[in-house]
Design an enzyme around this catalytic site. Structure first.
Site, short mmCIF file in Angstrom:
data_model
loop_
_atom_site.label_atom_id
_atom_site.label_comp_id
_atom_site.label_asym_id
_atom_site.label_seq_id
_atom_site.Cartn_x
_atom_site.Cartn_y
_atom_site.Cartn_z
N ASN A 1 0.85 -1.54 -0.51
CA ASN A 1 0.14 -0.28 0.00
C ASN A 1 0.95 1.16 -0.31
OD1 ASN A 1 -2.20 1.88 0.24
ND2 ASN A 1 -2.54 1.34 1.67
N HIS B 1 25.39 2.82 -19.60
CA HIS B 1 23.96 2.52 -18.89
C HIS B 1 23.94 1.59 -20.42
CE1 HIS B 1 23.32 6.69 -16.58
NE2 HIS B 1 23.93 6.14 -16.20
N ASP C 1 17.36 8.70 -15.67
CA ASP C 1 18.03 8.30 -14.96
C ASP C 1 17.69 7.97 -12.95
OD1 ASP C 1 19.81 7.95 -17.15
OD2 ASP C 1 21.49 9.84 -16.02
N ASP D 1 -3.57 6.35 -5.44
CA ASP D 1 -3.02 5.14 -6.82
C ASP D 1 -1.77 5.83 -7.84
OD1 ASP D 1 -5.43 4.24 -5.96
OD2 ASP D 1 -7.05 4.76 -7.19
N CYS E 1 17.28 9.74 -22.52
CA CYS E 1 17.86 9.59 -20.86
C CYS E 1 17.28 11.45 -20.38
CB CYS E 1 19.82 10.67 -20.82
SG CYS E 1 20.73 9.05 -22.04
N ASP F 1 20.73 1.44 -21.80
CA ASP F 1 20.13 2.28 -22.78
C ASP F 1 21.05 3.42 -23.91
OD1 ASP F 1 20.96 4.40 -21.97
OD2 ASP F 1 18.74 5.37 -21.37
N ASP G 1 -7.37 -0.49 -1.83
CA ASP G 1 -6.10 -1.10 -1.43
C ASP G 1 -5.34 -2.22 -1.41
OD1 ASP G 1 -5.42 1.65 -3.84
OD2 ASP G 1 -4.42 3.28 -1.53
N GLU H 1 12.25 4.78 -12.52
CA GLU H 1 11.51 4.63 -13.40
C GLU H 1 9.97 4.05 -13.32
OE1 GLU H 1 11.58 2.52 -16.87
OE2 GLU H 1 13.07 2.76 -15.97
#
Length: 662
Positions: free
Chosen positions: A153, A470, A350, A388, A644, A472, A179, A353
Site C-alpha cells: 500500500n 548505461h 536516470d 493510486d 535520457c 540505453d 488498495d 523508472e
C-alpha cells in the site's frame, strides 16, 4: 487434507467439546475403554456423521450398528454438516462390551456443539473473497494456481498525509481500503459457546514488518477501523458480538519481496478452549490463509504510453516543444517540470523508472526512485506519489554510488520465449562490468530488489565500457507487427562504417558531418574512413556490443532477424571508455509507433541526412514513424540523449503475473 483433532472420552462423566465445520474428530475409543472390554458400538444423533476406519477402509456406520472389535487399528471419525443452534445439541455414545454379552459394561458420552470458523480471502483470484475455500495455507503459480494476493500500500490517497499510506497505523481515507485485500473471519454457532472460547487472529514475528491489518468495526467513521496487526502487533483477540457471523479485515502490504523475504505472508485464526480457571486456554482449531505480496513490474517500450515526463530549462525549450508535439501525436499526456526547481537536473530517465503492482481487485502504477539522488531526487516522491500512484526506492548503506546506479541503466525487454520457457512480462536488463574484469555495477540493494520480484528474471549485460555506463546507450526495443512483436535495436559502428563506405563508393566521400555546428569539428566521410585509430577504437567498441548481442540472443531467444543494427560511432575518452561520437540514435523515446530519435547531424546528401535516411529505411517498413529531435546542445554534449532526458509511464500488461511460472 482435512484437519483432524483427537478427542479423549470418559466412561465416568460426559465429555463436551466443540466441533469446527469442515474438520474431523477422531475419538479415542481405546483410551476410555474398561480393562476387560473387547468390543464397542457407536451411536449418534441425527446431526452427526459417524465413520469407522477398519483395515484401511472408511465405512459409514449403518443404522443397525454392528459391534466392532476394540482394536487400535479401528478408528471412529465424527463430522457434522451444520452449525448448531444450541450448546451440546448433538451427542455420540460409545458402548463397551465384554465378549458376546449383549448388555454394555460401560458407556462414554460425547456432547457436541458445531461451530463454523473460517478465515477467508480471494484465493481463487477473482476479485471476491472465496468462502470456506480449500488449501488456503498454500500458494501456487500458474493459470490453475491458488492463493490470495496482497498489494504493498505504497500510494498516498490522502493528499494531506506526509508519507505513503502504509507508513502509519490509522486509516486516513476510505479510498485507501480499495488498495487493501479483504479478509473475512466467519464465526457461526450458538452465542453462548463463544463466551466460553477465545478466538485470536495472529501473524508470525517474521511477518510483523511485512503486513498491516485493520479491523472494520461496522461503522462509517474512519476512526473505527482499528489497526490490529503488524508494526509490533502480532496477536489480536476477536470479540464476537451476539449474532455477529462475519468479521471484516483489510490487509495491506508494508514491504515488497526482497532479500530474505520471498513475498509470502501468513495469517492465522486460532480457536482456544478453556480447561480450568487456573490453566491457560489450549488451541483446538487453526485456519491459515497465505498471501503473496504482488511484485513491482516494469513496463517495456512496446506497451502503450500514457504519460511523458520532461524537464524544462532555459536551454532546452525547443527540445521540450518537440517532445511535447510528439507526445501529443501519440495521444500521451505531457508532464513538464521546471529545471530551476530541481537544480537544473534534466535527466528524467536516470532518476526514476515506472512500473506497477497488481492484484485481482486493483492495479496501480508505482514509481521506482533510483538511488542516484540528483537534483530531481525529490520529484518522484513530491510530484508522482499520490492517490493510486505508489512509490518505492532502495538506498544503499553506506551511501556510495556510481553512474551505473542511474535508471538509464535499467531496461526491460518485451515478452519472450526462450528454449520453451515463457517470460510473459519480459526480462529486466541491467548493465554491469565485463565478467573477467572488476568494475562498476549497479548497487546491490537495487539488484537484490529486482531479482526478488521473480517475474522478470534479470539479465546482466556489459555496460561499463561506456563513460556513462548505461544499457540505453547501446540498445532499445521498438514494436513490430510481425515475428516476436518487436525488434531489438543495437548501436553499431560496423553498420555505420558500412553505410559510409557505400556513400563513398557512390561518390559522396566529401559529404560533411556536423556541417555548420558550433563546437563540433566538421569532417567528411572520406576522412573518417581514412582514420585508422578511429576505426580501431570503434572495432573494439563493436566487440563490446557484440558480447552483449550474444548474451541477448541467448537470454531472450532472439535470432539475427530480430535485431536491427543502428549506425553509430563512439569516441574514446582519456580513461579508454566510450561516448557517442554523434547523437546516439538508439537512445530514443518510443511512444507506440512514434519514435523520438536524436538528430545525428550526419553527412547531408541530396539535402537529406544519410544517417536519418538509413534509420528510416530500417524502421519505417515496420510501421514506425521516425521524428528526429535536436538534442545536441541540451543533452548530447552532456553525454546523454532523448531517452535520457525523458520518461514515460505505460499501460500495464494485460497478462496477469500470477498466471506465470517463474
Amino acid at each position: 487434507m482435512t484437519e483432524q483433532r483427537l478427542v479423549r472420552l470418559s466412561t465416568e462423566h460426559p465429555t463436551s467439546t466443540i466441533y469446527v465445520l469442515d474438520t474431523e474428530i477422531s475419538l479415542d475409543v481405546c483410551g476410555s475403554a474398561p480393562a476387560e472390554a473387547t468390543g464397542f458400538d457407536v451411536w449418534g444423533t441425527s446431526g452427526v456423521n459417524l465413520y469407522i476406519v477398519h483395515n484401511g477402509e472408511v465405512l459409514k456406520i449403518p443404522s443397525c450398528v454392528p459391534r466392532w472389535p476394540l482394536d487400535s487399528r479401528v478408528e471412529v471419525i465424527v463430522t457434522m454438516d451444520t452449525p448448531s443452534t444450541e450448546v451440546n445439541e448433538d451427542k455420540v455414545r460409545i458402548s463397551y462390551y465384554k465378549g458376546n454379552e449383549k448388555t454394555p459394561m460401560a458407556k462414554a458420552i460425547l456432547h457436541l456443539t458445531c461451530v463454523e470458523i473460517s478465515l477467508d480471502a480471494d484465493i481463487n483470484r477473482t476479485g471476491s473473497v472465496t468462502r470456506r475455500g480449500k488449501n488456503k495455507n498454500k500458494w501456487t503459480w500458474g493459470p490453475n494456481g491458488k492463493g490470495a494476493i496482497l498489494l504493498v500500500n505504497c500510494d498516498k490517497d490522502n493528499q494531506m498525509a506526509k508519507d505513503m499510506d502504509n507508513k502509519d497505523q490509522s486509516l486516513k481515507s476510505f479510498a485507501d481500503l480499495k488498495d487493501m485485500s479483504l479478509m473475512i473471519l466467519t464465526t457461526r454457532g450458538p452465542n453462548e459457546i463463544f463466551d466460553e472460547l477465545q478466538l485470536c487472529l495472529h501473524i508470525s514475528a517474521s511477518d510483523n514488518d511485512k503486513v498491516g491489518v485493520f479491523h472494520a468495526q461496522c461503522s462509517k467513521m474512519l476512526s473505527k477501523y482499528k489497526h490490529i496487526l503488524g508494526s509490533g502487533k502480532l496477536w489480536h483477540e476477536v470479540n464476537r458480538c451476539s449474532g455477529q457471523d462475519a468479521h471484516l479485515f483489510y490487509v495491506e502490504g508494508l514491504a515488497f519481496p526482497d532479500v530474505g523475504f520471498a513475498g509470502l505472508v501468513s495469517f492465522h485464526a486460532t480457536l482456544l478452549e478453556a480447561t480450568t480457571e487456573e490453566l491457560p486456554c489450549v488451541p483446538i482449531f487453526n485456519d491459515t490463509v497465505v498471501f503473496r505480496i504482488a511484485p513491482w513490474i516494469m513496463t517495456p517500450n512496446t506497451l502503450q504510453p500514457m504519460t511523458v515526463y520532461v524537464c524544462s530549462s532555459q536551454n532546452n525549450m525547443d527540445f521540450v516543444a518537440d517532445v511535447k508535439k510528439l507526445s501529443e501525436k501519440a495521444g500521451c499526456k505531457v508532464v513538464i517540470c521546471s529545471a530551476e526547481e530541481y537544480e537544473n537536473d534534466v535527466w528524467f530517465q536516470d532518476e526514476m523508472e515506472f512500473g506497477y503492482v497488481q492484484a485481482p481487485h486493483k492495479t496501480f502504477p508505482v514509481v521506482f526512485d533510483s538511488p542516484r539522488n540528483g537534483g530531481l531526487n525529490a520529484f518522484p516522491f513530491k510530484s508522482v506519489l499520490g492517490p493510486d500512484f505508489g512509490y518505492v526506492t532502495r538506498e544503499p548503506v553506506p551511501r556510495t554510488f556510481s553512474s551505473l546506479d542511474s535508471f538509464g541503466n535499467l531496461e526491460v525487454s518485451p515478452p519472450v520465449t526462450v528454449r520453451g520457457r515463457e517470460y510473459p512480462l519480459g526480462r529486466i536488463l541491467i548493465g554491469s562490468y565485463f565478467p573477467r574484469v572488476q568494475g562498476n555495477e549497479m548497487v546491490k540493494v537495487v539488484q537484490d530488489f529486482l531479482y526478488a520480484q521473480e517475474v522478470q528474471s534479470p539479465i546482466e549485460l556489459y555496460s561499463d565500457w561506456l563513460v556513462v555506463g548505461h544499457v540505453d546507450e547501446f540498445l532499445s526495443f521498438v514494436p513490430a507487427s510481425d515475428r516476436k512483436g518487436f525488434r531489438l535495436l543495437l548501436a553499431s559502428p560496423s553498420a555505420c562504417f558500412k553505410l559510409l563506405k557505400e556513400k563513398e563508393k557512390e561518390g559522396y566521400g566529401d559529404a560533411v558531418i556536423f556541417e555548420g555546428l558550433s563546437g563540433k569539428t566538421e569532417t567528411t566521410i572520406k576522412k573518417i574512413l581514412a582514420d585508422k585509430s578511429f576505426r580501431n577504437t570503434n572495432e573494439y567498441f563493436q566487440k563490446c556490443i557484440d558480447w552483449n548481442r550474444n548474451v541477448l540472443k541467448e537470454e531472450l531467444g532472439l535470432t539475427e532477424e530480430d535485431i536491427i543494427d543502428i549506425p553509430e560511432f563512439f569516441e574514446m575518452d582519456s580513461e579508454g571508455k566510450a561516448q557517442a561520437y554523434f547523437p546516439d540514435m538508439v537512445n530514443m523515446i518510443v511512444l507506440g509507433k512514434y519514435l523520438g530519435i536524436p538528430k545525428p547531424f550526419g553527412p547531408v546528401i541530396h539535402e537529406h541526412c544519410a544517417l536519418e535516411e538509413e534509420v528510416r529505411r530500417l524502421l519505417e517498413p515496420l510501421g514506425l514513424s521516425c521524428t528526429f529531435i535536436d538534442d545536441m546542445e541540451t543533452y548530447h554534449r552532456h553525454q546523454g540523449e532523448v531517452h535520457c532526458g525523458t520518461n514515460a509511464r505505460r499501460k500495464p500488461f494485460t497478462f496477469k503475473w500470477w498466471n506465470m511460472t517463474p
